[in-house]
Design an enzyme around this catalytic site. Structure first.
Site, PDB file in Angstrom:
ATOM      1  N   CYS A   1       0.825  -1.207   0.000  1.00  0.00           N
ATOM      2  CA  CYS A   1       0.000   0.000   0.000  1.00  0.00           C
ATOM      3  C   CYS A   1       0.862   1.260   0.000  1.00  0.00           C
ATOM      4  O   CYS A   1       1.863   1.340   0.715  1.00  0.00           O
ATOM      5  CB  CYS A   1      -0.859  -0.031   1.259  1.00  0.00           C
ATOM      6  SG  CYS A   1      -1.960   1.352   1.425  1.00  0.00           S
TER       7      CYS A   1
ATOM      8  N   CYS B   1      -0.433   5.664   7.364  1.00  0.00           N
ATOM      9  CA  CYS B   1      -1.726   5.174   7.845  1.00  0.00           C
ATOM     10  C   CYS B   1      -1.532   4.327   9.096  1.00  0.00           C
ATOM     11  O   CYS B   1      -0.546   3.604   9.207  1.00  0.00           O
ATOM     12  CB  CYS B   1      -2.364   4.333   6.743  1.00  0.00           C
ATOM     13  SG  CYS B   1      -3.971   3.661   7.187  1.00  0.00           S
TER      14      CYS B   1
ATOM     15  N   CYS C   1      -2.024  -0.674   8.951  1.00  0.00           N
ATOM     16  CA  CYS C   1      -1.181  -1.878   8.818  1.00  0.00           C
ATOM     17  C   CYS C   1       0.266  -1.567   9.130  1.00  0.00           C
ATOM     18  O   CYS C   1       1.017  -1.180   8.245  1.00  0.00           O
ATOM     19  CB  CYS C   1      -1.216  -2.413   7.388  1.00  0.00           C
ATOM     20  SG  CYS C   1      -2.832  -2.739   6.722  1.00  0.00           S
TER      21      CYS C   1
ATOM     22  N   CYS D   1      -7.578   0.768  -0.191  1.00  0.00           N
ATOM     23  CA  CYS D   1      -7.216   0.108   1.060  1.00  0.00           C
ATOM     24  C   CYS D   1      -7.345  -1.375   0.781  1.00  0.00           C
ATOM     25  O   CYS D   1      -8.333  -1.816   0.213  1.00  0.00           O
ATOM     26  CB  CYS D   1      -8.159   0.532   2.190  1.00  0.00           C
ATOM     27  SG  CYS D   1      -7.898  -0.403   3.716  1.00  0.00           S
TER      28      CYS D   1
ATOM     29  N   GLN E   1     -16.885 -10.929  14.820  1.00  0.00           N
ATOM     30  CA  GLN E   1     -15.452 -11.044  14.512  1.00  0.00           C
ATOM     31  C   GLN E   1     -15.219 -10.545  13.088  1.00  0.00           C
ATOM     32  O   GLN E   1     -15.934 -10.945  12.170  1.00  0.00           O
ATOM     33  CB  GLN E   1     -15.007 -12.504  14.631  1.00  0.00           C
ATOM     34  CG  GLN E   1     -15.130 -13.073  16.043  1.00  0.00           C
ATOM     35  CD  GLN E   1     -14.028 -12.595  16.986  1.00  0.00           C
ATOM     36  OE1 GLN E   1     -13.112 -11.861  16.587  1.00  0.00           O
ATOM     37  NE2 GLN E   1     -14.126 -12.986  18.242  1.00  0.00           N
TER      38      GLN E   1
ATOM     39  N   TYR F   1     -18.910 -13.682  28.270  1.00  0.00           N
ATOM     40  CA  TYR F   1     -18.651 -12.588  27.323  1.00  0.00           C
ATOM     41  C   TYR F   1     -19.047 -13.085  25.932  1.00  0.00           C
ATOM     42  O   TYR F   1     -18.228 -13.203  25.033  1.00  0.00           O
ATOM     43  CB  TYR F   1     -17.180 -12.141  27.351  1.00  0.00           C
ATOM     44  CG  TYR F   1     -16.679 -11.829  28.738  1.00  0.00           C
ATOM     45  CD1 TYR F   1     -16.756 -10.528  29.224  1.00  0.00           C
ATOM     46  CD2 TYR F   1     -16.170 -12.828  29.566  1.00  0.00           C
ATOM     47  CE1 TYR F   1     -16.317 -10.228  30.505  1.00  0.00           C
ATOM     48  CE2 TYR F   1     -15.746 -12.541  30.854  1.00  0.00           C
ATOM     49  CZ  TYR F   1     -15.808 -11.237  31.319  1.00  0.00           C
ATOM     50  OH  TYR F   1     -15.372 -10.950  32.584  1.00  0.00           O
TER      51      TYR F   1
ATOM     52  N   GLU G   1     -23.592 -12.012  28.686  1.00  0.00           N
ATOM     53  CA  GLU G   1     -23.171 -10.847  27.905  1.00  0.00           C
ATOM     54  C   GLU G   1     -23.754  -9.573  28.506  1.00  0.00           C
ATOM     55  O   GLU G   1     -24.894  -9.545  28.948  1.00  0.00           O
ATOM     56  CB  GLU G   1     -23.622 -11.038  26.443  1.00  0.00           C
ATOM     57  CG  GLU G   1     -23.625  -9.802  25.567  1.00  0.00           C
ATOM     58  CD  GLU G   1     -22.264  -9.141  25.394  1.00  0.00           C
ATOM     59  OE1 GLU G   1     -21.260  -9.869  25.233  1.00  0.00           O
ATOM     60  OE2 GLU G   1     -22.219  -7.903  25.435  1.00  0.00           O
TER      61      GLU G   1
ATOM     62  N   ASP H   1     -14.164 -15.055  26.839  1.00  0.00           N
ATOM     63  CA  ASP H   1     -13.633 -14.268  25.705  1.00  0.00           C
ATOM     64  C   ASP H   1     -13.865 -12.791  26.010  1.00  0.00           C
ATOM     65  O   ASP H   1     -14.676 -12.124  25.375  1.00  0.00           O
ATOM     66  CB  ASP H   1     -14.371 -14.701  24.421  1.00  0.00           C
ATOM     67  CG  ASP H   1     -13.854 -13.975  23.178  1.00  0.00           C
ATOM     68  OD1 ASP H   1     -12.807 -13.299  23.253  1.00  0.00           O
ATOM     69  OD2 ASP H   1     -14.504 -14.092  22.121  1.00  0.00           O
TER      70      ASP H   1
ATOM     71  N   CYS I   1      -8.026 -11.312  23.110  1.00  0.00           N
ATOM     72  CA  CYS I   1      -7.453 -10.477  22.054  1.00  0.00           C
ATOM     73  C   CYS I   1      -6.319  -9.639  22.635  1.00  0.00           C
ATOM     74  O   CYS I   1      -5.790  -8.761  21.967  1.00  0.00           O
ATOM     75  CB  CYS I   1      -8.533  -9.585  21.442  1.00  0.00           C
ATOM     76  SG  CYS I   1      -9.395  -8.579  22.642  1.00  0.00           S
TER      77      CYS I   1
HETATM   78  N1  SAH Z   1     -17.374 -14.232  22.062  1.00  0.00           N
HETATM   79  C1  SAH Z   1     -17.941 -13.222  21.203  1.00  0.00           C
HETATM   80  C2  SAH Z   1     -17.738 -11.794  21.703  1.00  0.00           C
HETATM   81  C3  SAH Z   1     -16.409 -11.459  22.302  1.00  0.00           C
HETATM   82  S1  SAH Z   1     -16.130  -9.727  22.484  1.00  0.00           S
HETATM   83  C4  SAH Z   1     -17.456 -13.372  19.778  1.00  0.00           C
HETATM   84  O1  SAH Z   1     -16.521 -14.125  19.515  1.00  0.00           O
HETATM   85  O2  SAH Z   1     -18.029 -12.746  18.884  1.00  0.00           O
HETATM   86  C5  SAH Z   1     -16.346  -9.478  24.217  1.00  0.00           C
HETATM   87  C6  SAH Z   1     -17.778  -9.303  24.645  1.00  0.00           C
HETATM   88  O3  SAH Z   1     -17.768  -9.055  26.050  1.00  0.00           O
HETATM   89  C7  SAH Z   1     -18.503  -8.136  24.007  1.00  0.00           C
HETATM   90  O4  SAH Z   1     -19.676  -8.592  23.415  1.00  0.00           O
HETATM   91  C8  SAH Z   1     -18.806  -7.199  25.180  1.00  0.00           C
HETATM   92  O5  SAH Z   1     -20.038  -6.532  25.067  1.00  0.00           O
HETATM   93  C9  SAH Z   1     -18.830  -8.156  26.352  1.00  0.00           C
HETATM   94  N2  SAH Z   1     -18.547  -7.567  27.676  1.00  0.00           N
HETATM   95  C10 SAH Z   1     -17.700  -6.555  27.957  1.00  0.00           C
HETATM   96  N3  SAH Z   1     -17.677  -6.311  29.282  1.00  0.00           N
HETATM   97  C11 SAH Z   1     -18.522  -7.189  29.863  1.00  0.00           C
HETATM   98  C12 SAH Z   1     -18.923  -7.426  31.206  1.00  0.00           C
HETATM   99  N4  SAH Z   1     -18.420  -6.702  32.205  1.00  0.00           N
HETATM  100  N5  SAH Z   1     -19.817  -8.409  31.441  1.00  0.00           N
HETATM  101  C13 SAH Z   1     -20.312  -9.163  30.432  1.00  0.00           C
HETATM  102  N6  SAH Z   1     -19.966  -8.969  29.130  1.00  0.00           N
HETATM  103  C14 SAH Z   1     -19.085  -7.995  28.841  1.00  0.00           C
END
Ligand code: SAH
Length: 486
Positions: free
Chosen positions: A80, A86, A89, A194, A318, A347, A368, A417, A444
């Site tokens: 790029c 930018c 990347c 991009c 994702q 999560y 969630e 997660d 992540c």
């Molecule tokens: N496992 C899912 C989302 C992961 S992202 C996937 O793979 O698509 C992390 C998630 O945690 C988000 O949806 C966010 O809204 C949620 N989250 C953030 N803080 C939180 C909390 N204190 N309690 C419950 N969920 C929460």
């Protein structure tokens, strides 16, 4: 003859020759001069470079590359023309295999430094950090066009690249549509291509800019909080041909939206839905207070593991569909699932992991925070005819307590997660008390992951960690840790 053996004086403003040793924080490279650390952006380990020192602190310095004297064999030509300016990347100049190895190293280092673990990439001692699962491309080339969502920003302040400035041309800097220059919340690079999403989305960016200029629609001026156009969000699901265009504006103007819809229908007929998000607030976010669906169903669909998910304009999904599938496969594999298992998916977002796993187990409970995401999760389960899942809404910090366990049952498997910040200490504490037999931590941010797992050291042994690359050409990495109850 000089007998001076003191470390070379690295002063602010000095030019020094260095050999870059490895990648470090946020994708920068690191060199050491007698133990003193110098951070250098845009370098590659193995480079011999002349560096101009810009910042000097007691324990480290920061510099910029003035000249690459001997390039590292790990270098490659960035694709790029905006590379370097930018923020998107930072590793486009690094061969893809080397990117994957660097991510593996960064995970091992996070476990060592933030977690105090012994970690290695050889498996010989401590935690075994496996080779990063990268994206496969037909010819082994670096993967591009992998994102299913891009968020472009409008700005009344255009940031010029060095080569744009070098042309000596007079640019109109009062309008930009593209991506932010790193560290510049107010300035945007006006991109005409991009490689992260698709040729189609680049073409859409250019057509949108031309349309807006022609109609005299003003871009958002972040310092003055005025202007009409704020963001252009493009969703191109990985496994369907649906396409969503979201225009975030300061106020809803039905006539203007109809005009823009006309342009989309004529020049971008692949668009399946067009939504206007209205954000009249000061925060520079693409989310709207209100969403107006101008045409189409207002959602798009994507699939993971054969399951179909509905994605609303503001929903989290994702961004790399193909690699998300591999990430979930690793999580499922590490969980050693059996048909009798009760699984907690904490999560859970829009319920993607829960639904993906459900057929392998007895029941899944998702938790969630965001109410809309929980509604999405329920609708997704229903649409996929997955019946053995329950979704609960709440903050993990408060919800994840004995009463919740009593109501939903003791889990055999726990999958977490969390967002970048990791687990709240209260969640870690509760986890330590609950002690499910199997525990998989998807993250992540390996730094917070390692920190959290260090707190559980006496209860769980980290068996292995699998990095998965969802973000080629960036330093970001997902890591899945498999924990074994001691
Ligand atoms: N496992 C899912 C989302 C992961 S992202 C996937 O793979 O698509 C992390 C998630 O945690 C988000 O949806 C966010 O809204 C949620 N989250 C953030 N803080 C939180 C909390 N204190 N309690 C419950 N969920 C929460």
């Amino acid at each position: 003859m000089s007998t001076d053996t003191r470390p070379p004086k690295i002063k602010r403003g000095a030019s020094v020759e260095l050999t870059l040793e490895k990648f470090a924080d946020r994708g920068k490279s690191l060199a050491r001069v007698d133990g003193y650390v110098v951070f250098v952006p845009r370098g590659v380990p193995g480079d011999r470079v002349r560096v101009g020192i810009r910042k000097r602190k007691r324990s480290y310095a920061e510099g910029v590359i003035e000249e690459v004297l001997t390039p590292s064999p790990l270098r490659t030509d960035p694709r790029c023309t905006y590379f370097g300016t930018c923020g998107g990347c930072k590793w486009q100049h690094v061969q893809y295999d080397a990117q994957l190895e660097a991510k593996r190293q960064s995970v091992a280092e996070a476990f060592a430094h933030a977690g105090g673990f012994e970690a290695s990439t050889s498996g010989a001692v401590g935690i075994n950090v496996l080779p990063t699962i990268g994206m496969e491309t037909a010819d082994g080339a670096a993967p591009f066009f992998y994102r299913n969502k891009m968020e472009f920003s409008f700005s009344a302040r255009r940031w010029l690249t060095d080569w744009e400035i070098a042309t000596g041309e007079q640019f109109d800097t009062s309008f930009a549509l593209g991506l932010h220059a790193p560290g510049r919340f107010d300035a945007v690079l006006d991109l005409d291509a991009c490689y992260l999403q698709s040729e189609w989305s680049s073409r859409l960016v250019n057509a949108t800019r031309a349309f807006a200029k022609e109609h005299g629609w003003k871009p958002w001026a972040i310092r003055d909080h005025e202007g009409f156009l704020r963001h252009l969000v493009v969703r191109t699901p990985g496994n369907t041909d649906e396409r969503m265009v979201v225009l975030t504006t300061n106020g809803h103007d039905a006539e203007r939206m109809e005009a823009f819809a006309g342009m989309l229908r004529a020049d971008f007929p692949e668009t399946t839905t067009f939504v206007n998000a209205v954000n009249t607030g000061k925060a520079q976010v693409a989310f709207g207070e209100v969403y107006h669906t101008i045409f189409g169903p207002g959602v798009v669909h994507d699939t993971i593991g054969g399951y179909r998910f509905e994605i609303a304009p503001n929903a989290f999904f994702q961004t790399n569909t193909r690699q998300a599938e591999r990430l979930y496969a690793v999580a499922a594999d590490f969980a050693d699932l059996t048909p009798d298992d009760l699984v907690y998916d904490l999560y859970s977002g829009a319920g993607t992991i829960s639904i993906y796993l459900a057929e392998k187990v007895k029941h899944v409970v998702g938790v969630e925070l965001i109410e809309a995401a929980v509604e999405n999760a329920k609708a997704n389960a229903k649409a996929n005819e997955v019946k053995n899942v329950t979704f609960a809404q709440g903050d993990m910090r408060d919800l994840f307590a004995p009463a919740f366990i009593e109501a939903h049952g003791r889990p055999d498997v726990l999958i977490v997660d969390p967002p970048r910040a990791g687990l709240h200490p209260k969640v870690v504490e509760q986890l330590g008390k609950l002690r499910p037999e199997r525990f998989v931590y998807v993250s992540c941010n390996p730094q917070s992951q390692a920190r959290d797992l260090a707190l559980l050291k006496d209860i769980y042994r980290v068996e292995q960690v699998q990095p998965v690359d969802l973000f080629p050409h960036t330093h970001h990495v997902e890591a899945v840790a498999k924990l074994q109850l001691r």
